[in-house]
Design a protein around this motif. Structure first.
Motif, PDB file in Angstrom:
ATOM      1  N   MET A   1       0.837  -1.207   0.000  1.00 20.52           N
ATOM      2  CA  MET A   1       0.000   0.000   0.000  1.00 20.52           C
ATOM      3  C   MET A   1       0.875   1.261   0.000  1.00 20.52           C
ATOM      4  O   MET A   1       0.637   2.212  -0.763  1.00 20.52           O
ATOM      5  CB  MET A   1      -0.917  -0.017   1.227  1.00 20.52           C
ATOM      6  CG  MET A   1      -1.810   1.197   1.388  1.00 20.52           C
ATOM      7  SD  MET A   1      -1.010   2.604   2.183  1.00 20.52           S
ATOM      8  CE  MET A   1      -0.779   1.980   3.842  1.00 20.52           C
TER       9      MET A   1
ATOM     10  N   ARG B   1       3.906   1.613  -1.031  1.00 21.79           N
ATOM     11  CA  ARG B   1       4.553   1.792  -2.344  1.00 21.79           C
ATOM     12  C   ARG B   1       3.539   2.281  -3.374  1.00 21.79           C
ATOM     13  O   ARG B   1       3.859   3.104  -4.231  1.00 21.79           O
ATOM     14  CB  ARG B   1       5.188   0.484  -2.807  1.00 21.79           C
ATOM     15  CG  ARG B   1       6.363   0.072  -1.934  1.00 21.79           C
ATOM     16  CD  ARG B   1       6.795  -1.343  -2.254  1.00 21.79           C
ATOM     17  NE  ARG B   1       7.631  -1.415  -3.435  1.00 21.79           N
ATOM     18  CZ  ARG B   1       7.952  -2.541  -4.057  1.00 21.79           C
ATOM     19  NH1 ARG B   1       7.478  -3.693  -3.622  1.00 21.79           N
ATOM     20  NH2 ARG B   1       8.713  -2.528  -5.125  1.00 21.79           N
ATOM     21  N   ALA B   2       2.310   1.769  -3.270  1.00 19.03           N
ATOM     22  CA  ALA B   2       1.267   2.171  -4.234  1.00 19.03           C
ATOM     23  C   ALA B   2       0.968   3.663  -4.114  1.00 19.03           C
ATOM     24  O   ALA B   2       0.749   4.335  -5.125  1.00 19.03           O
ATOM     25  CB  ALA B   2      -0.001   1.356  -4.004  1.00 19.03           C
ATOM     26  N   ILE B   3       0.956   4.183  -2.901  1.00 17.59           N
ATOM     27  CA  ILE B   3       0.615   5.606  -2.762  1.00 17.59           C
ATOM     28  C   ILE B   3       1.839   6.509  -2.950  1.00 17.59           C
ATOM     29  O   ILE B   3       1.763   7.709  -2.757  1.00 17.59           O
ATOM     30  CB  ILE B   3      -0.103   5.921  -1.428  1.00 17.59           C
ATOM     31  CG1 ILE B   3       0.835   5.732  -0.240  1.00 17.59           C
ATOM     32  CG2 ILE B   3      -1.356   5.087  -1.277  1.00 17.59           C
ATOM     33  CD1 ILE B   3       0.246   6.274   1.065  1.00 17.59           C
ATOM     34  N   GLY B   4       2.961   5.893  -3.316  1.00 18.07           N
ATOM     35  CA  GLY B   4       4.095   6.710  -3.736  1.00 18.07           C
ATOM     36  C   GLY B   4       5.276   6.752  -2.787  1.00 18.07           C
ATOM     37  O   GLY B   4       6.185   7.573  -2.963  1.00 18.07           O
TER      38      GLY B   4
ATOM     39  N   ILE C   1       0.987   0.800 -10.874  1.00 16.17           N
ATOM     40  CA  ILE C   1       1.643  -0.146  -9.969  1.00 16.17           C
ATOM     41  C   ILE C   1       1.899  -1.468 -10.686  1.00 16.17           C
ATOM     42  O   ILE C   1       2.432  -2.400 -10.102  1.00 16.17           O
ATOM     43  CB  ILE C   1       0.839  -0.381  -8.665  1.00 16.17           C
ATOM     44  CG1 ILE C   1      -0.583  -0.847  -8.951  1.00 16.17           C
ATOM     45  CG2 ILE C   1       0.835   0.869  -7.806  1.00 16.17           C
ATOM     46  CD1 ILE C   1      -1.368  -1.201  -7.684  1.00 16.17           C
TER      47      ILE C   1
ATOM     48  N   ILE D   1       6.842   6.415  -9.700  1.00 14.24           N
ATOM     49  CA  ILE D   1       6.572   6.612  -8.267  1.00 14.24           C
ATOM     50  C   ILE D   1       6.091   8.038  -8.022  1.00 14.24           C
ATOM     51  O   ILE D   1       5.146   8.269  -7.264  1.00 14.24           O
ATOM     52  CB  ILE D   1       7.838   6.314  -7.430  1.00 14.24           C
ATOM     53  CG1 ILE D   1       8.204   4.836  -7.550  1.00 14.24           C
ATOM     54  CG2 ILE D   1       7.619   6.668  -5.955  1.00 14.24           C
ATOM     55  CD1 ILE D   1       9.547   4.464  -6.938  1.00 14.24           C
TER      56      ILE D   1
ATOM     57  N   ARG E   1       2.496   8.295  -9.054  1.00 12.81           N
ATOM     58  CA  ARG E   1       1.611   7.681  -8.051  1.00 12.81           C
ATOM     59  C   ARG E   1       1.483   8.589  -6.831  1.00 12.81           C
ATOM     60  O   ARG E   1       0.424   8.761  -6.262  1.00 12.81           O
ATOM     61  CB  ARG E   1       2.169   6.320  -7.605  1.00 12.81           C
ATOM     62  CG  ARG E   1       2.138   5.251  -8.655  1.00 12.81           C
ATOM     63  CD  ARG E   1       2.079   3.874  -8.017  1.00 12.81           C
ATOM     64  NE  ARG E   1       3.238   3.578  -7.193  1.00 12.81           N
ATOM     65  CZ  ARG E   1       4.310   2.936  -7.617  1.00 12.81           C
ATOM     66  NH1 ARG E   1       4.372   2.539  -8.879  1.00 12.81           N
ATOM     67  NH2 ARG E   1       5.313   2.691  -6.810  1.00 12.81           N
ATOM     68  N   ARG E   2       2.610   9.160  -6.453  1.00 18.81           N
ATOM     69  CA  ARG E   2       2.654   9.979  -5.246  1.00 18.81           C
ATOM     70  C   ARG E   2       1.788  11.237  -5.392  1.00 18.81           C
ATOM     71  O   ARG E   2       1.070  11.606  -4.471  1.00 18.81           O
ATOM     72  CB  ARG E   2       4.117  10.357  -4.993  1.00 18.81           C
ATOM     73  CG  ARG E   2       4.392  11.130  -3.745  1.00 18.81           C
ATOM     74  CD  ARG E   2       5.877  11.440  -3.626  1.00 18.81           C
ATOM     75  NE  ARG E   2       6.637  10.292  -3.200  1.00 18.81           N
ATOM     76  CZ  ARG E   2       7.520  10.306  -2.194  1.00 18.81           C
ATOM     77  NH1 ARG E   2       7.752  11.414  -1.538  1.00 18.81           N
ATOM     78  NH2 ARG E   2       8.181   9.231  -1.854  1.00 18.81           N
TER      79      ARG E   2
ATOM     80  N   ILE F   1      -2.165  10.102  -8.284  1.00 14.16           N
ATOM     81  CA  ILE F   1      -3.113   8.988  -8.211  1.00 14.16           C
ATOM     82  C   ILE F   1      -3.459   8.674  -6.758  1.00 14.16           C
ATOM     83  O   ILE F   1      -2.580   8.574  -5.905  1.00 14.16           O
ATOM     84  CB  ILE F   1      -2.542   7.730  -8.912  1.00 14.16           C
ATOM     85  CG1 ILE F   1      -2.317   8.053 -10.393  1.00 14.16           C
ATOM     86  CG2 ILE F   1      -3.470   6.531  -8.755  1.00 14.16           C
ATOM     87  CD1 ILE F   1      -1.568   7.006 -11.143  1.00 14.16           C
TER      88      ILE F   1
ATOM     89  N   PHE G   1      -5.448   5.890  -4.264  1.00 10.36           N
ATOM     90  CA  PHE G   1      -5.928   4.504  -4.260  1.00 10.36           C
ATOM     91  C   PHE G   1      -6.877   4.265  -3.098  1.00 10.36           C
ATOM     92  O   PHE G   1      -6.622   4.718  -1.988  1.00 10.36           O
ATOM     93  CB  PHE G   1      -4.758   3.530  -4.103  1.00 10.36           C
ATOM     94  CG  PHE G   1      -3.927   3.372  -5.340  1.00 10.36           C
ATOM     95  CD1 PHE G   1      -4.282   2.467  -6.325  1.00 10.36           C
ATOM     96  CD2 PHE G   1      -2.774   4.129  -5.518  1.00 10.36           C
ATOM     97  CE1 PHE G   1      -3.499   2.324  -7.464  1.00 10.36           C
ATOM     98  CE2 PHE G   1      -2.003   3.990  -6.650  1.00 10.36           C
ATOM     99  CZ  PHE G   1      -2.362   3.087  -7.624  1.00 10.36           C
TER     100      PHE G   1
ATOM    101  N   PHE H   1      -8.493   0.813  -1.449  1.00 12.51           N
ATOM    102  CA  PHE H   1      -8.406  -0.642  -1.575  1.00 12.51           C
ATOM    103  C   PHE H   1      -9.631  -1.310  -0.946  1.00 12.51           C
ATOM    104  O   PHE H   1     -10.267  -0.767  -0.049  1.00 12.51           O
ATOM    105  CB  PHE H   1      -7.138  -1.155  -0.889  1.00 12.51           C
ATOM    106  CG  PHE H   1      -5.882  -0.541  -1.432  1.00 12.51           C
ATOM    107  CD1 PHE H   1      -5.276  -1.058  -2.563  1.00 12.51           C
ATOM    108  CD2 PHE H   1      -5.309   0.570  -0.814  1.00 12.51           C
ATOM    109  CE1 PHE H   1      -4.106  -0.485  -3.067  1.00 12.51           C
ATOM    110  CE2 PHE H   1      -4.146   1.134  -1.311  1.00 12.51           C
ATOM    111  CZ  PHE H   1      -3.550   0.617  -2.447  1.00 12.51           C
TER     112      PHE H   1
ATOM    113  N   ASN I   1      -6.595  -1.151   3.905  1.00 15.61           N
ATOM    114  CA  ASN I   1      -5.134  -1.014   4.001  1.00 15.61           C
ATOM    115  C   ASN I   1      -4.699   0.228   4.769  1.00 15.61           C
ATOM    116  O   ASN I   1      -3.828   0.979   4.319  1.00 15.61           O
ATOM    117  CB  ASN I   1      -4.489  -1.007   2.606  1.00 15.61           C
ATOM    118  CG  ASN I   1      -4.401  -2.405   2.030  1.00 15.61           C
ATOM    119  OD1 ASN I   1      -4.766  -3.372   2.702  1.00 15.61           O
ATOM    120  ND2 ASN I   1      -3.950  -2.505   0.801  1.00 15.61           N
TER     121      ASN I   1
ATOM    122  N   LEU J   1       4.367  12.582   2.238  1.00 15.24           N
ATOM    123  CA  LEU J   1       5.161  12.072   1.109  1.00 15.24           C
ATOM    124  C   LEU J   1       5.415  13.162   0.075  1.00 15.24           C
ATOM    125  O   LEU J   1       6.367  13.095  -0.692  1.00 15.24           O
ATOM    126  CB  LEU J   1       4.450  10.891   0.441  1.00 15.24           C
ATOM    127  CG  LEU J   1       4.310   9.617   1.284  1.00 15.24           C
ATOM    128  CD1 LEU J   1       3.477   8.584   0.543  1.00 15.24           C
ATOM    129  CD2 LEU J   1       5.681   9.046   1.603  1.00 15.24           C
TER     130      LEU J   1
ATOM    131  N   LYS K   1      -4.564  14.520  -1.308  1.00 16.67           N
ATOM    132  CA  LYS K   1      -3.501  15.132  -2.113  1.00 16.67           C
ATOM    133  C   LYS K   1      -4.044  15.745  -3.399  1.00 16.67           C
ATOM    134  O   LYS K   1      -3.266  16.161  -4.256  1.00 16.67           O
ATOM    135  CB  LYS K   1      -2.400  14.111  -2.396  1.00 16.67           C
ATOM    136  CG  LYS K   1      -2.843  12.880  -3.120  1.00 16.67           C
ATOM    137  CD  LYS K   1      -1.699  11.868  -3.147  1.00 16.67           C
ATOM    138  CE  LYS K   1      -2.151  10.542  -3.718  1.00 16.67           C
ATOM    139  NZ  LYS K   1      -1.133   9.496  -3.583  1.00 16.67           N
TER     140      LYS K   1
END
Lengths: 464, 231
Positions: free
Chosen positions: A356, A358-361, B54, B81, B84-85, B88, B90, B92, B96, B113, B161
C-alpha cells in the motif's frame, strides 16, 4: 502538468524524516512482546560485552601494574642484548660498573635498583622438610635497601621478614613454601654456576615468605641479598640489570628522557635512537621498533622501556583480546539472529501494508529507512537497557572484582594477575557498544526488507 | 486525460499463462465516475493496476495527463513513483490503513510524502476528514473505527492530495450494503462537487448503478462501454 522524467533528486518531494521516525516509533509498539524479547537479547549481549570489556581492561591494567611492581619497574638498564636472552639468565651480558650508573641516577633523584638474575636449583631435604625435594628456579640478588624504591617485594612479605644486607637469607613465595613444606628458618641449598661457569653451592636460610599478586613471580622466583649473590657468583660488582621507577600514571607512559640526560651528565652515553620516549598512546612497542631501546655505544648498556620489556605479555594479552573478539562475535550473532528474525516477521506480516505504501508513492528507500529506524529503535532500547545492566555489572566488578585465585590454582601459564581483579570504568567503550548495537540492528533490518522490496507492488498487495 | 491504447498483459502462474488483458483501449476524461465491471478473472483489477502505475503492461500505450507511461519512450520507474505519489489516489478493498496510526495520521501520511509543510498538512487533513464525515474521530486508530469509517479514512487518504484520479478496487466488497452505499454516495458527492475523477472495479450491481459510465470487461476484453449520465 506532465511529470518530468529527468527530475533532479533534490527537487523531488520526499517524506520528511520526522514522519519516518514517527512511523517507526509507532511500529515499535505494534508487537510489544516481540520488541521486548529482541531488545532483551540485545541488552544481554551489550551488558555482557560491557562487563567483559571492563574486566579485560582491568586484567591488562592489573597485569601491567604487576609487571612494573615485581618484574620490570618503569624501565631498565641492561647489558646490550641481555633482554632477548634473559630466559637463559646469561652472566656474560652484564653491566660491569653499576655504581657509576647508580650514582648518576641518584644525582638526578631517579629511583634505581640493581639486580643479579641467575638460574639455580633449590634443594631441600627431609627433616625439617616433610620430604626431599628440589626445584629449578629464577633467583635474584637484590639490594635490600634500594630494591623497595622500585619493586614491592618488601611489602609482599607475609611471614618472617624482608632481607637484610649481607645475610645468608632467602625470600621464597607462599606458593613455593606450601609445595616444599617450607617455613621461616628452614635451610635450603642452592646449586648454580658462577659467572665463569664453575659449579657453586649456596647454603641459605629462609628469612621470609612473600605473596605477590603476580603468579609468575611467585611460582618461579626466590630472592637473596645482592652481596651474597655477588660473592657466590663471583660477579665482582657486576649486575644483570638496573631497574628504574619513574613518575607515570600507568605503566608504559614514563618519560625516559630524564634517565638519558642523567646518564649523559655523568658521561655515560647511550646510543641515541629516533622517536624514543614514551608512547603517547601507551601502545606496547614490539622488539625492533624504533624507540624501544637505546644501545650504549661506550658502555654497552641499553635503556629498555616498559613496553619493550613487556612485549611478550602484550602479545599474550592480544591473544586474550582475540578470544574476547570471538565472544563478541558470538554475542553479535545472537543479536543479529534476534533482530533479523524480528524484522523478518515484521516485514512479512506487513507486506500488504508495504505494498500500500509503495502504491501511494512511498519510495523503496523511504520504506528501507522506516524499517532501519524501527530496528535501530529496538537496538537502541536493547542497548540502553544493556548499558544500564552493564553499568551495574561494571560497578560490581570495579568495587568487588572477581577472585581468580581458585580458577588459576592449577593452571600452568604465565599469568600476571592473581587474586581479585577489578573491572575498569570505560564510558567510551560502554557508549560505543550501545550505539554499535543500535547501528548493527538497523543494518541487519535491511536484509528482510530488501527481500520484500524485490517483489512487485501488486504481489505485495495480494498478500494476506 | 488518461488514454489506454491496446493494452496487453499476460501473467505466468506456475505452468499456466493467464492473458489478463488482450487489447484494451479506453479514454478517461476528467471528472468521470467510471465503473469497470466484470466477473472474477475478467481483468478489471489488472486494468486498474496498469492505470494506477503499480503494474506495467506487456504492450500497448498508456498516457496520464500527457505523460507517456507505457510503450516506447515511457517514463522511468522513478518517475512512475512520482506520478503515483502526486497524481493517483488509491482506495483498496480491505482499506489497508496502518493500524498503529490514527485516522488523522493515516491521511496526513499521503501529504507528508509530498514534502508539504506541517501547517498545510494539518489544514488539508482536517478539512478532508470533515468532508468524509469523520470530524471528531481524527485521533482514533483503525481498530476503533467501523468498516465504513475505515473506508472513509481510506477515501480521505486518496483524496487529500487532490489527485488527478482516484482508483478504487472493489471499494464496497468488504462492507455491508448500507455502508457500501454510503461510501458510494460520499464519493459521488465529491465527484460532483470537486470534479475528482473516480474509476472503480466492481462486480456489485449497486456500484454499477452509481456509475456515470459503465465499462464491462470479459476475458480481458472490453465487452461494452456505456455512458449513462454525462459527468
Amino acid at each position: 502538468m506532465p511529470v518530468q522524467d529527468d527530475l533532479q533528486p533534490k527537487r523531488r518531494p520526499h517524506a520528511g524524516p520526522r514522519m519516518l521516525i514517527r512511523l517507526a516509533a509507532k511500529n515499535l509498539t505494534r508487537y510489544r512482546r516481540r520488541t521486548m524479547i529482541t531488545a532483551s537479547a540485545i541488552a544481554f549481549g551489550v551488558a555482557i560485552f560491557v562487563a567483559m570489556a571492563s574486566l579485560l581492561e582491568g586484567l591488562i591494567a592489573e597485569g601491567d601494574r604487576n609487571l612494573a611492581n615485581y618484574e620490570t619497574g618503569s624501565a631498565a638498564l641492561t647489558g646490550q642484548g641481555y633482554w632477548d636472552e634473559r630466559e637463559q639468565y646469561p652472566l656474560d651480558i652484564l653491566i660491569e660498573d653499576p655504581a657509576s650508573i647508580l650514582d648518576a641516577l641518584d644525582a638526578a633523584d631517579i629511583a634505581a635498583a640493581p639486580r643479579v638474575g641467575f638460574r639455580g636449583e633449590l634443594i631441600v631435604h627431609y627433616d625439617p622438610y616433610p620430604e626431599d625435594g628440589s626445584a629449578h628456579l629464577s633467583m635474584y640478588g637484590i639490594n635490600p635497601e634500594r630494591d623497595p624504591r622500585v619493586f614491592r617485594i618488601d611489602e609482599a612479605v607475609t611471614e618472617g621478614r624482608y632481607l637484610e644486607a649481607d645475610e645468608h637469607g632467602l625470600l621464597i613465595s607462599r606458593w613455593l613454601a606450601e609445595r616444599l613444606g617450607a617455613e621461616v628458618g628452614f635451610p635450603v641449598t642452592i646449586t648454580t654456576r658462577t659467572r665463569d661457569g664453575f659449579h657453586q653451592i649456596m647454603d641459605l636460610d629462609i628469612v621470609g615468605i612473600y605473596e605477590t599478586p603476580n603468579p609468575t613471580v611467585d611460582r618461579r622466583t626466590v630472592f637473596m641479598p645482592l652481596e651474597i649473590a655477588d660473592s657466590y657468583l663471583e660477579m665482582q660488582g657486576a649486575v644483570t640489570a638496573v631497574h628504574l621507577a619513574l613518575p607515570e600514571a600507568v605503566p608504559g607512559t614514563a618519560d625516559l628522557e630524564p634517565v638519558r640526560a642523567a646518564l649523559a651528565q655523568a658521561g655515560i652515553t647511550l646510543e641515541p635512537a629516533g622517536g624514543d620516549g614514551p608512547d603517547p598512546d601507551n601502545n606496547r612497542d614490539v622488539p625492533g621498533e624504533s624507540g624501544a631501546q637505546d644501545h650504549g655505544a661506550a658502555t654497552g648498556v641499553e635503556l629498555l622501556s616498559f613496553d619493550y620489556m613487556t612485549a611478550e605479555f602484550a602479545a599474550a594479552m592480544e591473544l586474550q583480546e582475540a578470544a574476547f573478539g570471538v565472544i563478541l562475535f558470538l554475542l553479535g550473532v545472537i543479536a543479529i539472529v534476534g533482530i533479523s528474525n524480528t524484522m523478518l516477521m515484521a516485514v512479512l506480516e506487513r507486506e500488504r501494508e508495504i505494498g500500500m505504501m509503495r502504491a501511494i508513492g512511498m519510495r523503496d528507500g523511504e520504506i528501507r529507512s522506516m524499517f532501519v529506524l524501527e530496528a535501530a529503535g529496538i537496538g537502541l532500547l536493547g542497548g540502553a537497557i544493556g548499558l544500564l545492566i552493564g553499568a551495574g555489572l561494571v560497578g560490581y566488578l570495579a568495587t568487588y572484582g572477581i577472585d581468580y585465585s581458585a580458577m588459576l590454582e592449577g593452571v600452568e601459564m604465565d599469568f600476571r594477575f592473581d587474586g581479585v581483579v577489578y573491572g575498569v570504568w570505560n564510558p567510551e567503550t560502554m557508549l560505543t557498544t550501545a550505539i554499535g548495537a543500535a547501528a548493527l540492528a538497523g543494518v541487519v533490518a535491511l536484509i528482510p526488507v530488501r527481500r520484500i522490496l524485490k517483489r512487485s507492488v501488486t504481489e505485495s498487495l495480494r498478500q494476506h | 486525460m488518461i488514454n489506454v491504447t491496446d493494452i496487453h498483459k499476460e501473467y505466468i502462474d506456475g505452468e499456466t499463462s493467464v492473458r489478463a488483458l488482450r487489447g484494451v483501449s479506453l479514454h478517461i476524461a476528467k471528472g468521470e465516475f467510471l465503473s469497470i465491471a466484470g466477473p472474477s478473472g475478467s481483468g478489471k483489477t489488472t486494468l486498474l493496476n496498469v492505470i494506477g502505475c503499480i503494474d506495467t503492461a506487456d504492450s500497448g500505450g498508456l498516457s496520464i495527463d500527457g505523460d507517456r507511461i507505457n510503450g516506447a519512450h515511457g517514463v522511468s520507474s522513478r518517475a512512475l513513483i512520482e506520478i503515483r505519489r502526486a497524481k493517483i489516489g488509491f482506495v483498496f478493498q480491505s482499506f489497508n490503513l496502518i493500524p498503529v496510526l490514527t485516522a488523522y495520521e493515516n491521511v496526513a501520511m499521503a501529504l507528508s510524502l509530498l514534502g508539504l509543510a506541517e501547517s498545510e498538512i494539518r489544514e488539508r487533513t482536517t478539512k478532508i476528514l470533515t468532508e468524509v464525515g469523520l470530524a471528531g474521530m481524527e485521533d482514533r486508530r483503525p481498530a476503533k473505527l467501523s468498516g465504513g469509517q475505515q473506508q472513509r479514512v481510506a477515501v480521505a487518504r486518496a483524496l487529500v492530495k487532490d489527485p488527478l484520479i482516484v482508483l478504487a478496487d472493489e471499494p464496497t466488497a468488504n462492507l455491508d450494503s448500507e455502508t457500501g452505499e454510503a461510501i458510494l454516495k460520499l464519493m459521488k458527492s465529491i465527484n460532483q462537487r470537486i470534479g475528482t475523477t473516480f474509476v472503480f472495479s466492481t462486480h456489485d450491481q449497486m456500484v454499477m448503478d452509481y456509475a456515470d459510465r459503465l465499462c464491462r470487461l470479459h476475458d480481458g476484453l472490453i465487452e461494452s462501454d456505456e455512458v449513462r449520465r454525462s459527468a
